[in-house]
Design a protein around this motif. Structure first.
Motif, PDB file in Angstrom:
ATOM      1  N   LEU A  18       0.814  -1.213   0.000  1.00 15.89           N
ATOM      2  CA  LEU A  18       0.000   0.000   0.000  1.00 15.89           C
ATOM      3  C   LEU A  18       0.848   1.264   0.000  1.00 15.89           C
ATOM      4  O   LEU A  18       0.425   2.301  -0.532  1.00 15.89           O
ATOM      5  CB  LEU A  18      -0.923  -0.007   1.221  1.00 15.89           C
ATOM      6  CG  LEU A  18      -1.940   1.132   1.345  1.00 15.89           C
ATOM      7  CD1 LEU A  18      -2.902   1.106   0.163  1.00 15.89           C
ATOM      8  CD2 LEU A  18      -2.700   1.030   2.656  1.00 15.89           C
ATOM      9  N   LEU A  19       2.041   1.197   0.580  1.00 12.19           N
ATOM     10  CA  LEU A  19       2.881   2.383   0.712  1.00 12.19           C
ATOM     11  C   LEU A  19       3.210   3.054  -0.628  1.00 12.19           C
ATOM     12  O   LEU A  19       3.147   4.287  -0.728  1.00 12.19           O
ATOM     13  CB  LEU A  19       4.160   2.032   1.467  1.00 12.19           C
ATOM     14  CG  LEU A  19       4.001   1.790   2.977  1.00 12.19           C
ATOM     15  CD1 LEU A  19       5.337   1.400   3.596  1.00 12.19           C
ATOM     16  CD2 LEU A  19       3.428   3.018   3.672  1.00 12.19           C
ATOM     17  N   PRO A  20       3.580   2.299  -1.676  1.00  8.79           N
ATOM     18  CA  PRO A  20       3.867   2.984  -2.951  1.00  8.79           C
ATOM     19  C   PRO A  20       2.684   3.778  -3.479  1.00  8.79           C
ATOM     20  O   PRO A  20       2.865   4.876  -4.017  1.00  8.79           O
ATOM     21  CB  PRO A  20       4.238   1.825  -3.885  1.00  8.79           C
ATOM     22  CG  PRO A  20       4.714   0.743  -2.981  1.00  8.79           C
ATOM     23  CD  PRO A  20       3.882   0.864  -1.749  1.00  8.79           C
ATOM     24  N   SER A  26       0.442  11.173  -2.455  1.00 11.31           N
ATOM     25  CA  SER A  26       1.116  12.302  -1.816  1.00 11.31           C
ATOM     26  C   SER A  26       1.897  13.122  -2.844  1.00 11.31           C
ATOM     27  O   SER A  26       1.877  14.360  -2.817  1.00 11.31           O
ATOM     28  CB  SER A  26       2.057  11.790  -0.722  1.00 11.31           C
ATOM     29  OG  SER A  26       2.807  12.848  -0.158  1.00 11.31           O
ATOM     30  N   GLY A  27       2.590  12.441  -3.771  1.00  8.41           N
ATOM     31  CA  GLY A  27       3.348  13.157  -4.791  1.00  8.41           C
ATOM     32  C   GLY A  27       2.470  13.948  -5.734  1.00  8.41           C
ATOM     33  O   GLY A  27       2.881  14.987  -6.250  1.00  8.41           O
ATOM     34  N   SER A  28       1.233  13.463  -5.954  1.00  5.29           N
ATOM     35  CA  SER A  28       0.341  14.165  -6.879  1.00  5.29           C
ATOM     36  C   SER A  28      -0.167  15.485  -6.311  1.00  5.29           C
ATOM     37  O   SER A  28      -0.616  16.346  -7.069  1.00  5.29           O
ATOM     38  CB  SER A  28      -0.842  13.263  -7.238  1.00  5.29           C
ATOM     39  OG  SER A  28      -1.675  13.047  -6.111  1.00  5.29           O
ATOM     40  N   ILE A  29      -0.122  15.656  -4.996  1.00  2.00           N
ATOM     41  CA  ILE A  29      -0.599  16.900  -4.373  1.00  2.00           C
ATOM     42  C   ILE A  29       0.552  17.694  -3.764  1.00  2.00           C
ATOM     43  O   ILE A  29       0.325  18.582  -2.945  1.00  2.00           O
ATOM     44  CB  ILE A  29      -1.671  16.607  -3.302  1.00  2.00           C
ATOM     45  CG1 ILE A  29      -1.116  15.676  -2.229  1.00  2.00           C
ATOM     46  CG2 ILE A  29      -2.919  16.011  -3.929  1.00  2.00           C
ATOM     47  CD1 ILE A  29      -2.085  15.412  -1.082  1.00  2.00           C
ATOM     48  N   THR A  30       1.775  17.374  -4.165  1.00  2.00           N
ATOM     49  CA  THR A  30       2.949  18.102  -3.694  1.00  2.00           C
ATOM     50  C   THR A  30       3.371  19.109  -4.759  1.00  2.00           C
ATOM     51  O   THR A  30       3.302  18.815  -5.957  1.00  2.00           O
ATOM     52  CB  THR A  30       4.105  17.128  -3.402  1.00  2.00           C
ATOM     53  OG1 THR A  30       3.675  16.150  -2.465  1.00  2.00           O
ATOM     54  CG2 THR A  30       5.303  17.877  -2.817  1.00  2.00           C
ATOM     55  N   GLY A  39      12.554  15.838  -3.291  1.00  2.00           N
ATOM     56  CA  GLY A  39      12.064  14.541  -3.727  1.00  2.00           C
ATOM     57  C   GLY A  39      10.670  14.263  -3.177  1.00  2.00           C
ATOM     58  O   GLY A  39      10.030  15.123  -2.573  1.00  2.00           O
ATOM     59  N   PHE A  40      10.202  13.050  -3.386  1.00  2.00           N
ATOM     60  CA  PHE A  40       8.858  12.680  -2.949  1.00  2.00           C
ATOM     61  C   PHE A  40       8.855  12.365  -1.452  1.00  2.00           C
ATOM     62  O   PHE A  40       9.842  11.877  -0.899  1.00  2.00           O
ATOM     63  CB  PHE A  40       8.347  11.467  -3.728  1.00  2.00           C
ATOM     64  CG  PHE A  40       8.159  11.734  -5.191  1.00  2.00           C
ATOM     65  CD1 PHE A  40       7.040  12.413  -5.644  1.00  2.00           C
ATOM     66  CD2 PHE A  40       9.097  11.304  -6.119  1.00  2.00           C
ATOM     67  CE1 PHE A  40       6.860  12.671  -6.993  1.00  2.00           C
ATOM     68  CE2 PHE A  40       8.922  11.542  -7.466  1.00  2.00           C
ATOM     69  CZ  PHE A  40       7.801  12.235  -7.893  1.00  2.00           C
ATOM     70  N   SER A  41       7.733  12.643  -0.815  1.00  2.00           N
ATOM     71  CA  SER A  41       7.600  12.429   0.628  1.00  2.00           C
ATOM     72  C   SER A  41       6.153  12.060   0.939  1.00  2.00           C
ATOM     73  O   SER A  41       5.219  12.488   0.248  1.00  2.00           O
ATOM     74  CB  SER A  41       8.006  13.687   1.402  1.00  2.00           C
ATOM     75  OG  SER A  41       7.723  13.531   2.777  1.00  2.00           O
TER      76      SER A  41
END
Length: 285
Positions: A18-20, A26-30, A39-41
């Motif tokens: 589920l984490l990926p 999260s990356g789509s709204i950063t 980087g991604f968080s």
């Protein structure tokens, strides 16, 4: 104690799977600046919906692409699953004397094919399927692997069912529709899900055979959108213009969410049949 350990291990694996997807959301709204810098968080400092705004900038086009892909998925899955089941039923019948020859003819296509150029010439010059809906529907319609899975499952159905139906006067097609198909729901759900995924994720056929934007599949439309953004950034960099912050990385994540959302909603409803279908033949007795 063993059950507790098993549940903990399965739970850990489920969380790891589920984490990926959570990272994608999260990356789509950063904001693009934060992605470029840090980087991604999972927990971004600054949120932005710019990626979704660009992805949905022309809603008519993406809705049309959704409609094309959805119709292909529904129609192709129903027809492809039915044809695969019918082919598997014929090939597993012991009273069909030509079953080995037809099986070899079907399985031979897994090892050898005509290649891309003859296939393109056949589709465009002989079948006249350039910019045609059937150019997207026909290529993924049948899959040899799905026929093999279905054939393995049908072997588990007792022959006595078919023989008793024949004694009662039922024909082969009646037996297939009224007896075999209802007993094959796990295998049908398995190959149906795989077929639907093939149609939903298909972009290659649209790239080869479609120039009309009204026939763009969802995957190909999103692919072109990303390619256009990368091209704009390259041209701006070469011309020395001030490079605007275009959310290319965030856009990739947003498009992934848009594409996988329906599949994630559908999967829980067919998971039970999917697991049953995969375990066909796992126990011998």
């Amino acid at each position: 104690m063993l059950s507790i350990v098993g549940y903990l291990v399965i739970g850990a694996i489920a969380v790891a799977c589920l984490l990926p997807f959570l990272l994608i959301i999260s990356g789509s709204i950063t904001s693009e600046e934060e992605i470029t810098r840090d980087g991604f968080s999972f927990f971004p400092e600054s949120y932005s919906l710019e990626s979704y705004r660009i992805a949905l900038k022309v809603p008519e086009q993406i809705i049309r692409a959704y409609a094309v892909t959805s119709s292909l998925t529904v129609v192709g899955t129903v027809i492809g699953t039915f044809l695969s089941a019918m082919a598997a039923y014929v090939l597993q019948r012991q009273d069909f004397s030509w079953r080995n020859g037809f099986s070899f003819y079907i399985y031979f296509t897994v090892l050898f094919n005509g290649g891309l150029v003859p296939w393109y010439i056949l589709m465009v010059n002989y079948l006249n399927l350039k910019d045609h809906y059937l150019a997207l529907l026909l290529p993924p319609l049948l899959n040899v692997f799905f026929i093999i899975v279905m054939k393995s499952f049908l072997r588990s159905i007792p022959d006595a069912i078919t023989e008793s139906a024949k004694i009662d006067g039922a024909g082969d097609f009646t037996i297939f529709l009224r007896l075999i198909l209802p007993l094959s729901k796990p295998a049908l759900a398995t190959i149906g899900l795989f077929t639907a995924m093939n149609y939903w994720n298909d972009w290659y056929n649209a790239m080869l055979f479609v120039n009309n934007q009204d026939l763009y599949s969802l995957q190909y439309y999103l692919y072109r959108m990303l390619a256009n953004i990368d091209q704009i950034k390259t041209l701006m960099a070469k011309s020395g213009m001030a490079l605007q912050v275009l959310p290319s990385e965030g856009l990739k994540m947003a498009l992934t969410v848009i594409v996988t959302g329906p599949v994630m909603l559908l999967y829980p409803f067919v998971q039970r049949f999917f697991i049953q279908g995969l375990t066909v033949g796992a126990v011998k007795g």
